[in-house]
Design a protein around this motif. Structure first.
Motif, PDB file in Angstrom:
ATOM      1  N   MET A 291      51.890 -74.444 -84.781  1.00  0.00           N
ATOM      2  CA  MET A 291      52.227 -73.346 -83.883  1.00  0.00           C
ATOM      3  C   MET A 291      52.454 -73.822 -82.448  1.00  0.00           C
ATOM      4  O   MET A 291      53.058 -73.118 -81.641  1.00  0.00           O
ATOM      5  CB  MET A 291      51.138 -72.266 -83.907  1.00  0.00           C
ATOM      6  N   SER A 292      52.006 -75.027 -82.136  1.00  0.00           N
ATOM      7  CA  SER A 292      52.156 -75.568 -80.787  1.00  0.00           C
ATOM      8  C   SER A 292      53.250 -76.620 -80.668  1.00  0.00           C
ATOM      9  O   SER A 292      53.617 -76.996 -79.558  1.00  0.00           O
ATOM     10  CB  SER A 292      50.830 -76.188 -80.315  1.00  0.00           C
ATOM     11  N   PHE A 293      53.779 -77.099 -81.788  1.00  0.00           N
ATOM     12  CA  PHE A 293      54.697 -78.228 -81.765  1.00  0.00           C
ATOM     13  C   PHE A 293      55.967 -77.925 -80.961  1.00  0.00           C
ATOM     14  O   PHE A 293      56.559 -78.823 -80.355  1.00  0.00           O
ATOM     15  CB  PHE A 293      55.081 -78.636 -83.191  1.00  0.00           C
ATOM     16  N   GLY A 294      56.378 -76.655 -80.942  1.00  0.00           N
ATOM     17  CA  GLY A 294      57.565 -76.296 -80.176  1.00  0.00           C
ATOM     18  C   GLY A 294      57.461 -76.663 -78.713  1.00  0.00           C
ATOM     19  O   GLY A 294      58.476 -76.913 -78.051  1.00  0.00           O
ATOM     20  N   PHE A 295      56.222 -76.707 -78.190  1.00  0.00           N
ATOM     21  CA  PHE A 295      56.053 -77.064 -76.785  1.00  0.00           C
ATOM     22  C   PHE A 295      56.435 -78.520 -76.517  1.00  0.00           C
ATOM     23  O   PHE A 295      56.733 -78.868 -75.377  1.00  0.00           O
ATOM     24  CB  PHE A 295      54.606 -76.808 -76.333  1.00  0.00           C
ATOM     25  N   PHE A 296      56.427 -79.355 -77.550  1.00  0.00           N
ATOM     26  CA  PHE A 296      56.907 -80.725 -77.391  1.00  0.00           C
ATOM     27  C   PHE A 296      58.369 -80.703 -76.937  1.00  0.00           C
ATOM     28  O   PHE A 296      58.761 -81.431 -76.017  1.00  0.00           O
ATOM     29  CB  PHE A 296      56.778 -81.470 -78.727  1.00  0.00           C
ATOM     30  N   GLY A 297      59.166 -79.850 -77.564  1.00  0.00           N
ATOM     31  CA  GLY A 297      60.575 -79.743 -77.175  1.00  0.00           C
ATOM     32  C   GLY A 297      60.765 -79.044 -75.850  1.00  0.00           C
ATOM     33  O   GLY A 297      61.587 -79.461 -75.030  1.00  0.00           O
ATOM     34  N   ILE A 298      60.003 -77.970 -75.623  1.00  0.00           N
ATOM     35  CA  ILE A 298      60.130 -77.238 -74.365  1.00  0.00           C
ATOM     36  C   ILE A 298      59.824 -78.152 -73.185  1.00  0.00           C
ATOM     37  O   ILE A 298      60.546 -78.166 -72.181  1.00  0.00           O
ATOM     38  CB  ILE A 298      59.185 -76.010 -74.364  1.00  0.00           C
ATOM     39  N   GLN A 299      58.761 -78.950 -73.315  1.00  0.00           N
ATOM     40  CA  GLN A 299      58.421 -79.826 -72.197  1.00  0.00           C
ATOM     41  C   GLN A 299      59.405 -80.978 -72.061  1.00  0.00           C
ATOM     42  O   GLN A 299      59.549 -81.534 -70.974  1.00  0.00           O
ATOM     43  CB  GLN A 299      56.997 -80.357 -72.351  1.00  0.00           C
ATOM     44  N   PHE A 300      60.086 -81.341 -73.143  1.00  0.00           N
ATOM     45  CA  PHE A 300      61.163 -82.313 -73.030  1.00  0.00           C
ATOM     46  C   PHE A 300      62.191 -81.812 -72.025  1.00  0.00           C
ATOM     47  O   PHE A 300      62.648 -82.547 -71.148  1.00  0.00           O
ATOM     48  CB  PHE A 300      61.825 -82.528 -74.393  1.00  0.00           C
ATOM     49  N   GLY A 301      62.530 -80.519 -72.153  1.00  0.00           N
ATOM     50  CA  GLY A 301      63.487 -79.944 -71.215  1.00  0.00           C
ATOM     51  C   GLY A 301      62.948 -79.883 -69.808  1.00  0.00           C
ATOM     52  O   GLY A 301      63.624 -80.272 -68.842  1.00  0.00           O
ATOM     53  N   PHE A 302      61.709 -79.406 -69.653  1.00  0.00           N
ATOM     54  CA  PHE A 302      61.128 -79.292 -68.320  1.00  0.00           C
ATOM     55  C   PHE A 302      60.936 -80.653 -67.664  1.00  0.00           C
ATOM     56  O   PHE A 302      61.150 -80.821 -66.462  1.00  0.00           O
ATOM     57  CB  PHE A 302      59.787 -78.556 -68.382  1.00  0.00           C
ATOM     58  N   ALA A 303      60.519 -81.656 -68.446  1.00  0.00           N
ATOM     59  CA  ALA A 303      60.279 -82.982 -67.873  1.00  0.00           C
ATOM     60  C   ALA A 303      61.575 -83.613 -67.387  1.00  0.00           C
ATOM     61  O   ALA A 303      61.614 -84.226 -66.311  1.00  0.00           O
ATOM     62  CB  ALA A 303      59.603 -83.885 -68.900  1.00  0.00           C
ATOM     63  N   LEU A 304      62.636 -83.483 -68.166  1.00  0.00           N
ATOM     64  CA  LEU A 304      63.931 -83.995 -67.712  1.00  0.00           C
ATOM     65  C   LEU A 304      64.366 -83.285 -66.437  1.00  0.00           C
ATOM     66  O   LEU A 304      64.897 -83.895 -65.506  1.00  0.00           O
ATOM     67  CB  LEU A 304      64.981 -83.809 -68.810  1.00  0.00           C
ATOM     68  N   GLN A 305      64.120 -81.984 -66.382  1.00  0.00           N
ATOM     69  CA  GLN A 305      64.470 -81.206 -65.193  1.00  0.00           C
ATOM     70  C   GLN A 305      63.630 -81.651 -63.997  1.00  0.00           C
ATOM     71  O   GLN A 305      64.159 -81.904 -62.906  1.00  0.00           O
ATOM     72  CB  GLN A 305      64.236 -79.723 -65.489  1.00  0.00           C
ATOM     73  N   ASN A 306      62.312 -81.762 -64.185  1.00  0.00           N
ATOM     74  CA  ASN A 306      61.417 -82.082 -63.069  1.00  0.00           C
ATOM     75  C   ASN A 306      61.656 -83.479 -62.512  1.00  0.00           C
ATOM     76  O   ASN A 306      61.621 -83.692 -61.294  1.00  0.00           O
ATOM     77  CB  ASN A 306      59.959 -81.958 -63.513  1.00  0.00           C
ATOM     78  N   ALA A 307      61.877 -84.445 -63.407  1.00  0.00           N
ATOM     79  CA  ALA A 307      62.001 -85.831 -62.965  1.00  0.00           C
ATOM     80  C   ALA A 307      63.395 -86.182 -62.463  1.00  0.00           C
ATOM     81  O   ALA A 307      63.556 -87.154 -61.718  1.00  0.00           O
ATOM     82  CB  ALA A 307      61.616 -86.776 -64.105  1.00  0.00           C
TER      83      ALA A 307
END
Length: 439
Positions: A18-34
């Motif tokens: 139920m939490s694995f989707g956050f792996f992908g969501i944070q992929f997007g946010f991390a690319l955006q943030n960095a």
């Protein structure tokens, strides 16, 4: 207070799915943030203008998250459930935006795509917070948010390191040719778009949702709340009657997210000037600084992923608010210490403190909040809680450029020190929060 509902205790792997989707969501946010400030700077943006361009992200969150939370509270489908339709739609749109971002050839194009990207990420992310409140009893909610934090950390580590991986391992060009975005950044966003969608799809397929306790009553309430006027009245009423815990957390969040926004906007330019001795965004040194910032962000996200499983244990032995305070103090001290560091490798040390802070920011406020919310408005209040993330970012976007120019003579490393001070204030304010007893 959350209504008492008997919910099954989930296994480790059910929490995982139920939490694995956050792996992908944070992929997007991390690319955006960095990489967003790096992209803007490469396309010709001045440091003073970066906070204004970044306003796209918090303004989008301010508009999107409460609406999505309200709508997901009133959604139920026998197959798709309540939150999963929003996971899927948001992931699909965010993936397209990630694929489009590295093709921006002008600042205005990058800003528009940032708006679209952040809106789509918010569509899929906001219901994930309510998902924990829906499925887990209060005694398991801290573990549920911690599992999300673990995947956030893992996704962010890999995403942050992608430009360095492409340049150092695969030999992809890290040079800004003719003022364009380097190929290392392009390929990173391509990979991110694919991983984002697939990770969220895994959660959509592998997780089930609990139906409303009284489906007939749910349908009646949903019919009564249809229409824009009814929706606005209910949302305003909910905002005016926030639980006391939420109000106090809002103050803590305000200072916390000023610090985070300052870090995301200014770390690249600060490290480029402070360590690599350049302010020329077209230079190879600036792009090297951008890669090193990705490494720094990978370290703090890696620490966050590891700390995610430690925080619930510490919270049981002391309290959630004490753990949150200590982690924020460590993060604030880390940001301030960057000013006193003049060696590239030593920049990883402050990221240890930021990793502890980030783990707690992604876990403790939501764990403190979830047990104080009414079950039937979980999604809406989780969306409203986002106000206290985006409002400080909007304030920062409007003021940090002016502060950096007039107070710090354009030296953005001092803006990072200001952010660290705000995070320390947030940590001390955490002591005023009253915790609900876990069931």
């Amino acid at each position: 207070m959350q209504s008492i509902v008997n919910k099954p205790t989930l296994s480790f792997w059910q929490l995982w799915n139920m939490s694995f989707g956050f792996f992908g969501i944070q992929f997007g946010f991390a690319l955006q943030n960095a990489n967003t400030s790096r992209i803007f700077s490469t396309l010709g943006a001045l440091p003073d203008d970066l906070p204004l361009f970044w306003l796209a992200a918090p303004v989008t969150g301010l508009l999107v998250q409460p609406i999505i939370g309200y709508l997901s509270d009133r959604t139920w489908h026998p197959t798709w459930g309540r939150r999963r339709p929003f996971f899927f739609i948001g992931a699909l749109l965010a993936s397209f935006a990630l694929l489009a971002m590295p093709h921006a050839s002008a600042i205005w194009m990058a800003v528009v795509i940032l708006w679209l990207m952040d809106a789509a990420i918010n569509v899929s992310m906001e219901p994930f917070r309510a998902f924990v409140g829906d499925k887990l009893a209060p005694s398991q909610q801290t573990a549920g948010f911690a599992m999300q934090t673990f995947f956030i950390g893992c996704g962010a580590v890999i995403a942050s390191l992608l430009p360095t991986f492409f340049s150092d391992v695969l030999g992809v060009s890290n040079v800004s040719a003719d003022g364009g975005i380097p190929d290392t950044v392009r390929f990173s966003f391509y990979a991110g778009g694919s991983i984002y969608f697939l990770a969220v799809l895994w959660t959509v397929i592998s997780s089930e949702e609990l139906p409303p306790q009284d489906l007939q009553k749910f349908e009646q309430q949903r019919a009564a709340s249809q229409g824009i006027a009814a929706a606005v009245r209910e949302m305003v009423s909910g905002f005016m009657h926030m639980p006391e815990t939420m109000v106090k957390l809002a103050v803590v969040q305000f200072f916390t997210w000023i610090a985070l926004f300052a870090m995301w906007i200014y770390t690249t330019t600060a490290i480029a000037e402070h360590i690599f001795a350049t302010t020329n965004s077209q230079s190879s040194s600036f792009q090297e600084a951008g890669n090193w910032v990705g490494t720094m962000f990978a370290v703090y996200n890696g620490v966050s992923a590891l700390a995610a499983f430690l925080l619930p244990v510490l919270a049981k032995r002391s309290s959630k608010k004490i753990v949150h305070m200590l982690c924020l103090l460590a993060g604030g001290a880390g940001l301030i210490s960057i000013y006193f560091i003049h060696t590239q490798l030593w920049l990883l040390l402050p990221m240890l403190g930021m990793g502890l802070a980030w783990a707690s920011i992604l876990t403790m406020p939501y764990a403190l909040l979830a047990s104080s919310l009414p079950q039937e408005k979980m999604g809406y209040y989780m969306g409203v809680f986002n106000f206290f993330i985006v409002i400080p970012q909007i304030v920062s976007g409007l003021l940090l450029g002016w502060v950096t120019r007039h107070w710090f003579d354009g030296h953005t490393v001092k803006t990072l020190m200001l952010g660290g001070s705000c995070m320390i204030i947030a940590g001390l304010l955490s002591l005023m929060i009253k915790e609900e007893a876990a069931a």
